[in-house]
Design a protein around this motif. Structure first.
Motif, PDB file in Angstrom:
ATOM      1  N   UNK A 231       4.998  -5.211   8.378  1.00  0.00           N
ATOM      2  CA  UNK A 231       5.505  -4.500   7.203  1.00  0.00           C
ATOM      3  C   UNK A 231       6.165  -5.462   6.228  1.00  0.00           C
ATOM      4  N   UNK A 232       6.934  -6.404   6.763  1.00  0.00           N
ATOM      5  CA  UNK A 232       7.626  -7.363   5.900  1.00  0.00           C
ATOM      6  C   UNK A 232       6.618  -8.239   5.155  1.00  0.00           C
ATOM      7  N   UNK A 233       5.567  -8.655   5.848  1.00  0.00           N
ATOM      8  CA  UNK A 233       4.555  -9.487   5.165  1.00  0.00           C
ATOM      9  C   UNK A 233       3.971  -8.724   3.973  1.00  0.00           C
ATOM     10  N   UNK A 234       3.699  -7.451   4.185  1.00  0.00           N
ATOM     11  CA  UNK A 234       3.121  -6.640   3.105  1.00  0.00           C
ATOM     12  C   UNK A 234       4.140  -6.432   1.979  1.00  0.00           C
ATOM     13  N   UNK A 235       5.386  -6.132   2.349  1.00  0.00           N
ATOM     14  CA  UNK A 235       6.426  -5.923   1.320  1.00  0.00           C
ATOM     15  C   UNK A 235       6.597  -7.190   0.477  1.00  0.00           C
ATOM     16  N   UNK A 236       6.589  -8.343   1.124  1.00  0.00           N
ATOM     17  CA  UNK A 236       6.765  -9.600   0.392  1.00  0.00           C
ATOM     18  C   UNK A 236       5.583  -9.833  -0.546  1.00  0.00           C
ATOM     19  N   UNK A 237       4.372  -9.508  -0.086  1.00  0.00           N
ATOM     20  CA  UNK A 237       3.199  -9.664  -0.956  1.00  0.00           C
ATOM     21  C   UNK A 237       3.316  -8.732  -2.166  1.00  0.00           C
ATOM     22  N   UNK A 238       3.779  -7.502  -1.943  1.00  0.00           N
ATOM     23  CA  UNK A 238       3.942  -6.553  -3.061  1.00  0.00           C
ATOM     24  C   UNK A 238       4.973  -7.076  -4.061  1.00  0.00           C
ATOM     25  N   UNK A 239       6.083  -7.610  -3.548  1.00  0.00           N
ATOM     26  CA  UNK A 239       7.174  -8.048  -4.423  1.00  0.00           C
ATOM     27  C   UNK A 239       6.840  -9.347  -5.154  1.00  0.00           C
ATOM     28  N   UNK A 240       6.316 -10.309  -4.390  1.00  0.00           N
ATOM     29  CA  UNK A 240       6.165 -11.660  -4.934  1.00  0.00           C
ATOM     30  C   UNK A 240       4.821 -11.816  -5.650  1.00  0.00           C
ATOM     31  N   UNK A 241       3.739 -11.341  -5.016  1.00  0.00           N
ATOM     32  CA  UNK A 241       2.400 -11.635  -5.558  1.00  0.00           C
ATOM     33  C   UNK A 241       1.880 -10.513  -6.461  1.00  0.00           C
ATOM     34  N   UNK A 242       2.193  -9.263  -6.130  1.00  0.00           N
ATOM     35  CA  UNK A 242       1.586  -8.168  -6.891  1.00  0.00           C
ATOM     36  C   UNK A 242       2.439  -7.792  -8.107  1.00  0.00           C
ATOM     37  N   UNK A 243       3.628  -7.273  -7.872  1.00  0.00           N
ATOM     38  CA  UNK A 243       4.475  -6.911  -9.033  1.00  0.00           C
ATOM     39  C   UNK A 243       5.111  -8.161  -9.639  1.00  0.00           C
ATOM     40  N   UNK A 244       5.530  -9.076  -8.823  1.00  0.00           N
ATOM     41  CA  UNK A 244       6.203 -10.296  -9.297  1.00  0.00           C
ATOM     42  C   UNK A 244       7.707 -10.060  -9.394  1.00  0.00           C
ATOM     43  N   UNK A 245       8.506 -11.015  -8.888  1.00  0.00           N
ATOM     44  CA  UNK A 245       9.957 -10.785  -8.831  1.00  0.00           C
ATOM     45  C   UNK A 245      10.595 -10.497 -10.198  1.00  0.00           C
ATOM     46  N   UNK A 246      10.217 -11.228 -11.282  1.00  0.00           N
ATOM     47  CA  UNK A 246      10.849 -10.898 -12.578  1.00  0.00           C
ATOM     48  C   UNK A 246      10.592  -9.443 -12.968  1.00  0.00           C
ATOM     49  N   UNK A 247       9.394  -8.941 -12.699  1.00  0.00           N
ATOM     50  CA  UNK A 247       9.090  -7.539 -13.041  1.00  0.00           C
ATOM     51  C   UNK A 247       9.852  -6.581 -12.124  1.00  0.00           C
ATOM     52  N   UNK A 248      10.032  -6.961 -10.879  1.00  0.00           N
ATOM     53  CA  UNK A 248      10.807  -6.113  -9.945  1.00  0.00           C
ATOM     54  C   UNK A 248      12.247  -5.988 -10.455  1.00  0.00           C
ATOM     55  N   UNK A 249      12.841  -7.118 -10.848  1.00  0.00           N
ATOM     56  CA  UNK A 249      14.232  -7.078 -11.327  1.00  0.00           C
ATOM     57  C   UNK A 249      14.323  -6.267 -12.626  1.00  0.00           C
ATOM     58  N   UNK A 250      13.327  -6.442 -13.501  1.00  0.00           N
ATOM     59  CA  UNK A 250      13.341  -5.704 -14.780  1.00  0.00           C
ATOM     60  C   UNK A 250      13.198  -4.199 -14.508  1.00  0.00           C
ATOM     61  N   UNK A 251      12.367  -3.836 -13.544  1.00  0.00           N
ATOM     62  CA  UNK A 251      12.199  -2.398 -13.211  1.00  0.00           C
ATOM     63  C   UNK A 251      13.530  -1.817 -12.740  1.00  0.00           C
ATOM     64  N   UNK A 252      14.221  -2.548 -11.885  1.00  0.00           N
ATOM     65  CA  UNK A 252      15.503  -2.030 -11.403  1.00  0.00           C
ATOM     66  C   UNK A 252      16.538  -1.943 -12.525  1.00  0.00           C
ATOM     67  N   UNK A 253      16.504  -2.889 -13.451  1.00  0.00           N
ATOM     68  CA  UNK A 253      17.435  -2.823 -14.588  1.00  0.00           C
ATOM     69  C   UNK A 253      17.129  -1.572 -15.415  1.00  0.00           C
ATOM     70  N   UNK A 254      15.836  -1.304 -15.617  1.00  0.00           N
ATOM     71  CA  UNK A 254      15.425  -0.139 -16.421  1.00  0.00           C
ATOM     72  C   UNK A 254      15.820   1.159 -15.720  1.00  0.00           C
ATOM     73  N   UNK A 255      15.529   1.265 -14.440  1.00  0.00           N
ATOM     74  CA  UNK A 255      15.840   2.493 -13.696  1.00  0.00           C
ATOM     75  C   UNK A 255      17.352   2.714 -13.656  1.00  0.00           C
ATOM     76  N   UNK A 256      18.090   1.633 -13.450  1.00  0.00           N
ATOM     77  CA  UNK A 256      19.558   1.754 -13.361  1.00  0.00           C
ATOM     78  C   UNK A 256      20.140   2.193 -14.689  1.00  0.00           C
TER      79      UNK A 256
END
Ligand code: PLP
Length: 376
Positions: A231-256
């Motif tokens: 599960x962790x391998x998949x989560x890391x691929x989703x965060x790092x390779x698919x969405x990308x960390x800058x986009x993940x952080x921006x999404x959380x800023x927007x939702x917050x």
């Protein structure tokens, strides 16, 4: 994760271990930090961090600004470290001038060996400035270790272990990493590893040395949580390779910001006192005087299957928490805000139904999509 368990001493497992370690380094923001995994939870990883780098009697500095920062001090005392605990109050952040002053005035003979901080205080919704903590430590020319609890920030709020020279960062699987509970995860800097090799406290299961030795060939010195690692391998691929960390952080800023817009439209106070420290993963909201927030969270759960966080520690009964970390999107936020409004209405709390929903929607519309015709 829904698969059969593989041999944790075979070649397929070794490749899995390596993939997870590579992905974790990226999420922690480190090139040479050493990720270490335990079957366990964030609390276990905190214990591991403390006992590997600190010896009984050594001094540590902790600011108490909520349940989890206060918890660090409590844990540290149990291991026999000398804890200087500075009470700040719920809703506060670490005052960096005070930190610098304390470190400048520190004893030359028995200096602090570590400063322990919580990046995102989950009880209050305060995100502290870890880079600023490092700057204050540098300004005081203090060489204490910087140990950071990132349990409710990692992989949702930017964290840069190398740039901020964090010595140990601690996390769990169940928040920003989007997994079920079950893993305690930490990352140790080369300096922390070197210190652990010369000292620390009595330890066995938590000891980094055998884990690092076995991990080099893809193994663990204990039976690892095999399926969690898939599960962790998949989560890391989703965060790092698919969405990308800058986009993940921006999404959380927007939702917050949409959650906060709703809370402000409701006219309810946010516990975090300094807007520059508003958390992008959790918002803690005070309820109107006379209302028990536990009644509110119980009603939301029983009537709408809406899981709000209760107020914890000093905020029990007087605040509730809206979590917005990990796997989350705009519609889930809007449903949460709507569920809060239905709950308020049922309990006779004087909040205009739809006010928060409209404020959240407008926030989303402003952050990318045009305002629809007819909405001022
Ligand atoms: N630290 C923080 C900031 C947390 O939010 C939590 C749990 O919510 C913990 C530590 C404890 O982690 P765990 O429950 O995974 O043991």
């Amino acid at each position: 994760m829904d698969r059969s368990v593989i041999d944790h001493r075979g070649p397929e497992f070794a490749a899995l271990t390596e993939a997870v370690r590579v992905g974790l380094r990226k999420v922690f923001g480190t090139e040479d930090g050493v990720p270490i995994l335990y079957p366990g939870s964030g609390t276990g990883a905190i214990e591991a961090a403390l006992v590997n780098v600190l010896s009984p009697g050594e001094r540590v500095l902790v600011y108490n600004y909520g349940v989890f920062s206060g918890g660090l001090a409590m844990m540290a005392r149990k291991f026999g470290f000398e804890v200087d605990e500075v009470p700040l109050g719920y809703g506060k952040t670490i005052p960096l001038e005070d930190l610098e002053a304390r470190l400048r005035a520190d004893s030359a003979t028995e200096p602090y060996r570590a400063v322990l901080v919580v990046h995102n205080e989950t009880s209050t919704g305060v995100t502290i400035d870890v880079e600023g903590v490092r700057r204050a430590m540098d300004a005081a020319q203090h060489d204490a270790l910087l140990i950071v609890d990132t349990v409710s920030s990692l992989a949702s709020i930017e964290f840069l272990m190398d740039a901020w020279r964090v010595d140990v960062a601690v996390c769990g699987s169940q928040k920003g990493l989007m997994l079920p509970p079950g893993l305690g995860i930490l990352c140790a800097s080369p300096r922390a590893v070197a210190i652990s090799q010369r000292g620390g406290s009595p330890r066995h299961f938590w000891d980094w040395a055998p884990i690092m030795r076995e991990n080099r060939i893809g193994l663990f010195p204990y039976t690892p949580a095999t399926l969690m690692l898939f599960g962790l391998r998949e989560a890391l691929a989703m965060l790092v390779d698919e969405e990308g960390l800058p986009a993940v952080y921006a999404r959380h800023a927007r939702l917050a910001s949409a959650v906060r817009a709703a809370v402000q439209a409701w006219g309810l106070p946010i516990v975090c006192e300094d807007p520059s420290c508003y958390s992008n993963t959790i918002t803690t909201v005070r309820v109107p005087e006379g209302l028990d927030s536990n009644q509110l969270t119980t009603h939301a759960r029983e009537k709408y299957s809406l899981s709000l966080g209760g107020g914890i520690g000093e905020l029990s009964g007087v605040a509730f928490r809206i979590g917005h970390l990990g796997a989350l999107n705009e519609l889930e936020v809007l449903a949460t805000i709507a569920g809060c409004e239905l709950t308020f209405a049922d309990l006779g709390i004087g909040v205009e139904p739809g006010s928060g929903l409209l404020a959240s929607q407008r926030t989303f519309l402003r952050s990318g999509v045009r305002e629809p015709v007819g909405v001022a």
